[in-house]
Enzyme design. Sequence first.
Site, PDB file in Angstrom:
ATOM      1  N   HIS A  59     -73.341 -30.383  55.852  1.00 44.76           N
ATOM      2  CA  HIS A  59     -73.722 -31.769  56.158  1.00 44.76           C
ATOM      3  C   HIS A  59     -74.704 -31.720  57.325  1.00 44.76           C
ATOM      4  CE1 HIS A  59     -69.691 -33.000  54.231  1.00 44.76           C
ATOM      5  NE2 HIS A  59     -70.678 -33.209  53.383  1.00 44.76           N
ATOM      6  N   GLU A  62     -74.021 -32.665  61.162  1.00 48.08           N
ATOM      7  CA  GLU A  62     -72.882 -32.069  61.867  1.00 48.08           C
ATOM      8  C   GLU A  62     -73.381 -30.855  62.653  1.00 48.08           C
ATOM      9  OE1 GLU A  62     -69.801 -33.799  58.520  1.00 48.08           O
ATOM     10  OE2 GLU A  62     -69.911 -31.643  58.814  1.00 48.08           O
ATOM     11  N   HIS A 155     -67.393 -27.677  59.827  1.00 50.59           N
ATOM     12  CA  HIS A 155     -67.854 -29.073  59.846  1.00 50.59           C
ATOM     13  C   HIS A 155     -67.401 -29.754  61.128  1.00 50.59           C
ATOM     14  CE1 HIS A 155     -68.874 -29.705  55.435  1.00 50.59           C
ATOM     15  NE2 HIS A 155     -68.383 -28.482  55.460  1.00 50.59           N
ATOM     16  N   GLU A 217     -62.682 -28.726  60.052  1.00 48.83           N
ATOM     17  CA  GLU A 217     -63.229 -29.863  60.810  1.00 48.83           C
ATOM     18  C   GLU A 217     -62.910 -29.620  62.275  1.00 48.83           C
ATOM     19  OE1 GLU A 217     -64.929 -32.362  59.497  1.00 48.83           O
ATOM     20  OE2 GLU A 217     -64.514 -32.164  57.354  1.00 48.83           O
TER      21      GLU A 217
HETATM   22 ZN    ZN Z   1     -68.901 -32.333  56.955  1.00 47.63          ZN
END
Ligand code: ZN
Length: 330
Positions: A59, A62, A155, A217
């Site tokens: 992404h 990020e 992420h 994450e």
């Molecule tokens: Zn992400």
Amino acid sequence: MTRTVSASVRALAAGDFAHVADCFAKAGFSVSQPARGILQLVLPGQALRRKLLLSVGIHGDETAPIEILADLLERLRRAPHQLAVDLMLVVGNIAAIRQGKRFIDADLNRLFRAQRAERGDLQTAAESQRADEIMRSAAVFFGTGEAEKWHFDLHTAIRPSHYPTFAVVPDTGGSKQHLLGWLGRAGIEAAILGAPSAGTFSAYTATQFGAMSATVELGRTGELGRNDLNQFATAHAALDAFLVGGTPSPGGRLPIVFRVAQELVKRSDAFRMACDSATKNFTPMAPGMLIAEDGDTVYRVGPETEYVVFPNPDVRIGLRAGLMVVRCAR
Ligand code: ZN
């Protein structure tokens, strides 16, 4: 106050490995760059070294994992002999990183599907070709040999969370204790065991190559070059220890384990959700509560408390608008 973004962060964000590739080649590594933003470092004649894939920027907005990886790489570049695993690095969506956006046409992390037809109309998205490049390269890296295979897709969350750090672990069967142990060491507080069907990069490497894979994450993100890396110190240290120690040693407190109870798929424009993209991850919902409606389809919480993760009613039709998870008994 503006801070200048360091040259190593800027290079990595652009998928440029030119200045690091040489150092590893001189140290005896077989170095390949199958596409921009993809680097593979393999020490010949060491068939049993663990293979570790680290991916960042899947992404584009990020940014913190890009800075963490740039820092780890900068240290290794000065002492390449210390690298104790075969390493593949992926900077995912370079075009989106450049624009500071999550994606250009479509979420890259829904396109990692061995069966291209499963991508549906996303097949024509700009990200589709990038997913192909990354999958081909991963197949070469992981495809041969008996070595243990690991993949962390790094992420940062776009919304607050009751657990600021958590991982999604594709549930391909088999014990996940080794993986959970390392995640604990990295300071990851919660882990969701999920059906590996979402087209994510970690699900792809877990199902296709039997890798110990997780989407990790790491917390909240800031602007490229302006992240407070102290916030990510525990994960940074655990990655560093894996890279130079060669083994993913456990440590810290084991994450709390959840499993997916239901996936919310947006089937039509009529899709409405009781929560929105501002809802905190892991917000609890009581048994029987209405979660979402989609025409005649009604999603309700089952017989036990469920927690909502990644709620996003604004996704394209056909994609996942959220996950409902339940705590696993210990
Ligand atoms: Zn992400």
